[in-house]
Design a protein around this motif. Structure first.
Motif, PDB file in Angstrom:
ATOM      1  N   SER A  82      -1.841 -25.959  26.877  1.00 44.64           N
ATOM      2  CA  SER A  82      -3.007 -25.426  26.163  1.00 44.64           C
ATOM      3  C   SER A  82      -3.214 -23.948  26.449  1.00 44.64           C
ATOM      4  O   SER A  82      -3.189 -23.511  27.608  1.00 44.64           O
ATOM      5  CB  SER A  82      -4.273 -26.199  26.567  1.00 44.64           C
ATOM      6  N   ASP A  83      -3.417 -23.193  25.395  1.00 46.33           N
ATOM      7  CA  ASP A  83      -3.925 -21.826  25.502  1.00 46.33           C
ATOM      8  C   ASP A  83      -5.308 -21.867  26.144  1.00 46.33           C
ATOM      9  O   ASP A  83      -5.945 -22.942  26.241  1.00 46.33           O
ATOM     10  CB  ASP A  83      -3.984 -21.214  24.103  1.00 46.33           C
ATOM     11  N   THR A 143      -1.704 -19.017  29.256  1.00 49.53           N
ATOM     12  CA  THR A 143      -2.567 -17.974  28.729  1.00 49.53           C
ATOM     13  C   THR A 143      -1.803 -16.674  28.540  1.00 49.53           C
ATOM     14  O   THR A 143      -1.044 -16.247  29.417  1.00 49.53           O
ATOM     15  CB  THR A 143      -3.791 -17.747  29.648  1.00 49.53           C
ATOM     16  N   LYS A 161       5.529 -17.541  24.086  1.00 44.67           N
ATOM     17  CA  LYS A 161       5.145 -18.838  24.639  1.00 44.67           C
ATOM     18  C   LYS A 161       6.179 -19.931  24.374  1.00 44.67           C
ATOM     19  O   LYS A 161       6.263 -20.896  25.137  1.00 44.67           O
ATOM     20  CB  LYS A 161       3.782 -19.261  24.092  1.00 44.67           C
ATOM     21  N   ASP A 168      -3.242 -23.812  20.403  1.00 45.90           N
ATOM     22  CA  ASP A 168      -3.419 -22.364  20.497  1.00 45.90           C
ATOM     23  C   ASP A 168      -4.202 -21.895  19.286  1.00 45.90           C
ATOM     24  O   ASP A 168      -4.210 -22.566  18.248  1.00 45.90           O
ATOM     25  CB  ASP A 168      -2.052 -21.665  20.552  1.00 45.90           C
ATOM     26  N   ASN A 174       1.954 -17.646  18.244  1.00 44.17           N
ATOM     27  CA  ASN A 174       2.265 -18.461  19.423  1.00 44.17           C
ATOM     28  C   ASN A 174       2.708 -19.860  19.005  1.00 44.17           C
ATOM     29  O   ASN A 174       3.648 -20.437  19.572  1.00 44.17           O
ATOM     30  CB  ASN A 174       1.048 -18.550  20.338  1.00 44.17           C
ATOM     31  N   ASN A 218      -3.640 -25.992  15.907  1.00 36.21           N
ATOM     32  CA  ASN A 218      -4.320 -24.708  15.806  1.00 36.21           C
ATOM     33  C   ASN A 218      -5.816 -24.935  15.914  1.00 36.21           C
ATOM     34  O   ASN A 218      -6.392 -25.697  15.139  1.00 36.21           O
ATOM     35  CB  ASN A 218      -3.964 -24.055  14.463  1.00 36.21           C
TER      36      ASN A 218
END
Length: 216
Positions: free
Chosen positions: A19-20, A106, A136, A155, A160, A175
């Protein structure tokens, strides 16, 4: 550093969520706007970008690209004073963690990782974190490591997601963006990418991909 995280996952057979953080796990745009006000600037949401949209509160003059970079640098230096978890993130992540490994990935200069780690831990988000300015996709591929486990990546930025699609095509791609104003301005993420408006929707998609039947 990615290597210690990869080592912790090496023998796991659990599904994997990568996960972002900004605009996914932590709100970014709302706190960033609060920060800009402290610098006598404001964010004019007319397009999906920062450059050209950060204006002086004195005369509405746009901030130069160098100023935008400096604003972001100073914001990340003091992010623990500004940022907070996105709505629903804590509950959804802890639910997913019952069934899967979770890694935060991140896109932030690693020099700010210690402050971010403290911020996440303050909010009981203790999952492993990788801070990198590299693409990423290769990172996600290495985290999966050929273990054959179901994987998902979430993200807010389409490139990404595209990077992961190219390097780890087996991943579910989601997304999501916390800020509804900028989410409406965002370009379509592209083929094969699911869209979620909130963590409840995202968690349902992710757990379904992992073969877990959970009612949120």
């Amino acid at each position: 550093m990615i290597e210690p995280v990869i080592e912790t996952l090496r023998h796991s057979r659990k599904p994997l969520l990568v996960s972002d953080i900004d605009e996914v796990v932590l709100d970014f745009l709302d706190p960033f706007q609060d920060y800009l006000q402290s610098e006598n600037h404001w964010l004019n949401a007319t397009s999906f970008r920062l450059n050209g949209n950060i204006l002086s509160t004195v005369d509405d003059a746009p901030a130069s690209p160098e100023m935008v970079d400096n604003f972001q640098e100073r914001f990340f230096e003091g992010q623990d004073r500004w940022q907070r978890p996105s709505p629903g993130a804590h509950h959804a992540l802890n639910l997913i963690a019952r069934h899967a490994d979770i890694v935060f990935l991140t896109a932030m200069p690693p020099r700010h990782s210690a402050v971010r780690r403290q911020l996440l831990d303050r909010h009981a988000l203790h999952f492993p974190m990788i801070a990198t300015e590299e693409a990423k996709g290769p990172v996600v591929r290495d985290l999966i490591g050929g273990r054959g486990v179901p994987a998902a990546f979430i993200d807010d930025i389409f490139y990404n997601l595209h990077s992961v699609r190219e390097n780890a095509p087996e991943c579910l791609l989601v997304n999501m963006m916390s800020n509804a104003t900028f989410r409406a301005l965002a370009p379509e993420p592209g083929h094969g990418i699911a869209k979620a408006e909130n963590w409840q929707q995202a968690a349902t998609m992710i757990l379904d991909h992992f073969g877990v039947d959970v009612h949120l």
